[in-house]
Design a protein around this motif. Structure first.
Motif, PDB file in Angstrom:
ATOM      1  N   UNK A   1       9.329  15.251   1.529  1.00 49.31           N
ATOM      2  CA  UNK A   1      10.438  14.318   1.737  1.00 49.31           C
ATOM      3  C   UNK A   1      10.443  13.737   3.157  1.00 49.31           C
ATOM      4  N   UNK A   2      10.617  12.424   3.235  1.00 53.57           N
ATOM      5  CA  UNK A   2      10.693  11.770   4.542  1.00 53.57           C
ATOM      6  C   UNK A   2       9.348  11.457   5.169  1.00 53.57           C
ATOM      7  N   UNK A   3       8.262  11.833   4.527  1.00 57.89           N
ATOM      8  CA  UNK A   3       6.924  11.581   5.090  1.00 57.89           C
ATOM      9  C   UNK A   3       6.277  10.418   4.343  1.00 57.89           C
ATOM     10  N   UNK A   4       5.875   9.396   5.068  1.00 65.76           N
ATOM     11  CA  UNK A   4       5.218   8.256   4.419  1.00 65.76           C
ATOM     12  C   UNK A   4       3.766   8.619   4.135  1.00 65.76           C
ATOM     13  N   UNK A   5       3.348   8.459   2.881  1.00 69.23           N
ATOM     14  CA  UNK A   5       1.993   8.882   2.527  1.00 69.23           C
ATOM     15  C   UNK A   5       0.901   8.037   3.192  1.00 69.23           C
ATOM     16  N   UNK A   6      -0.246   8.664   3.336  1.00 70.15           N
ATOM     17  CA  UNK A   6      -1.418   8.005   3.913  1.00 70.15           C
ATOM     18  C   UNK A   6      -2.567   8.093   2.912  1.00 70.15           C
ATOM     19  N   UNK A   7      -3.124   6.946   2.560  1.00 70.92           N
ATOM     20  CA  UNK A   7      -4.307   6.920   1.709  1.00 70.92           C
ATOM     21  C   UNK A   7      -5.458   6.446   2.573  1.00 70.92           C
ATOM     22  N   UNK A   8      -6.413   7.340   2.798  1.00 74.09           N
ATOM     23  CA  UNK A   8      -7.512   7.063   3.721  1.00 74.09           C
ATOM     24  C   UNK A   8      -8.827   6.963   2.955  1.00 74.09           C
ATOM     25  N   UNK A   9      -9.621   5.958   3.280  1.00 73.96           N
ATOM     26  CA  UNK A   9     -10.929   5.794   2.673  1.00 73.96           C
ATOM     27  C   UNK A   9     -12.021   6.144   3.673  1.00 73.96           C
ATOM     28  N   UNK A  10     -12.845   7.115   3.307  1.00 71.45           N
ATOM     29  CA  UNK A  10     -13.979   7.506   4.144  1.00 71.45           C
ATOM     30  C   UNK A  10     -15.230   6.903   3.520  1.00 71.45           C
TER      31      UNK A  10
ATOM     32  N   UNK B   1       0.770   4.078   3.714  1.00 71.81           N
ATOM     33  CA  UNK B   1      -0.057   3.551   4.795  1.00 71.81           C
ATOM     34  C   UNK B   1      -1.509   3.655   4.348  1.00 71.81           C
ATOM     35  N   UNK B   2      -2.288   2.638   4.645  1.00 71.42           N
ATOM     36  CA  UNK B   2      -3.709   2.664   4.285  1.00 71.42           C
ATOM     37  C   UNK B   2      -4.571   2.766   5.534  1.00 71.42           C
ATOM     38  N   UNK B   3      -5.681   3.458   5.387  1.00 69.67           N
ATOM     39  CA  UNK B   3      -6.642   3.641   6.485  1.00 69.67           C
ATOM     40  C   UNK B   3      -8.042   3.532   5.898  1.00 69.67           C
ATOM     41  N   UNK B   4      -8.891   2.768   6.541  1.00 67.79           N
ATOM     42  CA  UNK B   4     -10.300   2.755   6.130  1.00 67.79           C
ATOM     43  C   UNK B   4     -11.161   3.222   7.309  1.00 67.79           C
TER      44      UNK B   4
ATOM     45  N   UNK C   1     -10.426   3.555  11.224  1.00 64.67           N
ATOM     46  CA  UNK C   1     -10.748   4.801  11.900  1.00 64.67           C
ATOM     47  C   UNK C   1     -12.238   5.051  11.936  1.00 64.67           C
ATOM     48  N   UNK C   2     -12.652   5.898  12.880  1.00 65.67           N
ATOM     49  CA  UNK C   2     -14.027   6.356  12.934  1.00 65.67           C
ATOM     50  C   UNK C   2     -14.197   7.589  12.050  1.00 65.67           C
ATOM     51  N   UNK C   3     -15.439   8.011  11.900  1.00 69.17           N
ATOM     52  CA  UNK C   3     -15.745   9.188  11.077  1.00 69.17           C
ATOM     53  C   UNK C   3     -16.100  10.405  11.924  1.00 69.17           C
TER      54      UNK C   3
ATOM     55  N   UNK D   1      -7.588  11.697   1.052  1.00 67.25           N
ATOM     56  CA  UNK D   1      -8.787  11.256   1.772  1.00 67.25           C
ATOM     57  C   UNK D   1      -9.844  11.016   0.696  1.00 67.25           C
ATOM     58  N   UNK D   2     -10.192   9.757   0.534  1.00 69.67           N
ATOM     59  CA  UNK D   2     -10.995   9.323  -0.612  1.00 69.67           C
ATOM     60  C   UNK D   2     -12.399   8.944  -0.144  1.00 69.67           C
ATOM     61  N   UNK D   3     -13.407   9.480  -0.807  1.00 67.67           N
ATOM     62  CA  UNK D   3     -14.781   9.124  -0.475  1.00 67.67           C
ATOM     63  C   UNK D   3     -15.310   8.059  -1.408  1.00 67.67           C
ATOM     64  N   UNK D   4     -16.004   8.480  -2.450  1.00 66.90           N
ATOM     65  CA  UNK D   4     -16.688   7.550  -3.348  1.00 66.90           C
ATOM     66  C   UNK D   4     -15.808   6.431  -3.886  1.00 66.90           C
ATOM     67  N   UNK D   5     -14.593   6.772  -4.294  1.00 66.37           N
ATOM     68  CA  UNK D   5     -13.719   5.748  -4.889  1.00 66.37           C
ATOM     69  C   UNK D   5     -13.206   4.745  -3.861  1.00 66.37           C
TER      70      UNK D   5
END
Ligand SMILES: O=C[C@H](O)COP(=O)(O)O
Length: 252
Positions: A3-12, A40-43, A65-67, A232-236
């Motif tokens: 609750x209260x935390x905005x989700x982060x979807x990150x693509x690696x 929030x989205x992050x690539x 972001x970096x890896x 934290x999403x890789x292939x997809x």
């Protein structure tokens, strides 16, 4: 979700694609952003593709972001990239301690912690990866392994700097296999307890991501679990359509 935390979807994006692919993928993500208003989205493209990916998205509103980054600020470290260089290139985040780096480069918890500290000092948000091997899970050691990685890999300023922890069971990465929802829940509850105990008043809202064969078909169920604050999403993440579908699966 917490609750209260905005989700982060990150693509690696790992070590995939050409400059042209990176531009097209970033443009595809930007074009579909209105499908994912709740996250929030992050690539995280390869280093050489950071600039073209960021430029293709008009530098906003998807974070870049970096890896990996060096623990050192500068100097004679051939082949390394500093956290300040990533920040200068437009990055706001850096993935650290991914199991592929721990395996391929022998990175230890202490080294990951030093890199995370360097990232924070450069103004980056570290996304620190933890996760057990299949043998460790079979031996009943999964939670203890992850707890030890959290204890060893997160620097003192981690929660204050809004650091993110990503749980990625090694055996689920790129395999199409995922833990049961009960197992993900149990691990994320344990991770919450660990970060809350380590960072009182801050760790309760530290973002905890799940990674390992996340795809559009399983994202909604995983993202609905307590203490799972994103993925934290890789292939997809290499297909804009799939990455956006995962981001759109964040519960309202
Ligand atoms: O950093 C991302 C993870 O290693 C997950 O990769 P995957 O989605 O291809 O299983």
């Amino acid at each position: 979700m917490t609750p209260g935390v905005r989700p982060l979807i990150a693509g690696n994006w790992k070590m995939n694609g050409t400059l042209r692919d990176a531009a097209a993928l970033a443009e595809g993500v930007r074009a579909g952003l209105d499908r994912a208003p709740g996250a929030d989205l992050l690539i995280c493209p390869p280093f050489l593709h950071l600039h073209v990916a960021a430029a293709s998205m008009g530098w906003k509103p998807v974070a870049i972001g970096g890896q990996d980054c060096s623990a050192e600020a500068n100097g004679a470290h051939t082949g390394d990239v500093s956290a300040a260089m990533l920040a200068d290139a437009g990055c706001g985040f850096v993935i650290l301690g991914h199991s592929e780096r721990r395996a391929d480069h022998g990175e230890t918890d202490a080294q990951v912690q030093a890199k995370a500290q360097a990232a924070i000092e450069a103004g980056l948000i570290p996304v620190v990866c933890v996760g057990e091997t299949e043998a460790q899970r079979d031996a009943g050691e999964a939670e203890a392994v992850v707890a030890a990685q959290i204890a060893g890999s997160l620097p003192p300023d981690f929660a204050a700097a809004k650091g993110v922890v990503a749980y990625e069971p090694v055996w689920a990465i790129g395999t199409g296999r995922t833990p049961t929802e009960a197992d993900i829940s149990a691990m994320h509850n344990r991770m919450r307890a660990e970060v809350a105990a380590r960072f009182p008043g801050l760790g309760e809202t530290t973002r905890l991501l799940y990674g390992g064969s996340v795809k559009p078909s399983n994202a909604a169920a995983i993202l609905a679990l307590p203490n799972v604050d994103g993925a934290l999403v890789g292939g997809a993440s290499l297909k804009a359509e799939d990455f956006l579908a995962i981001a759109a699966a964040v519960p309202a």
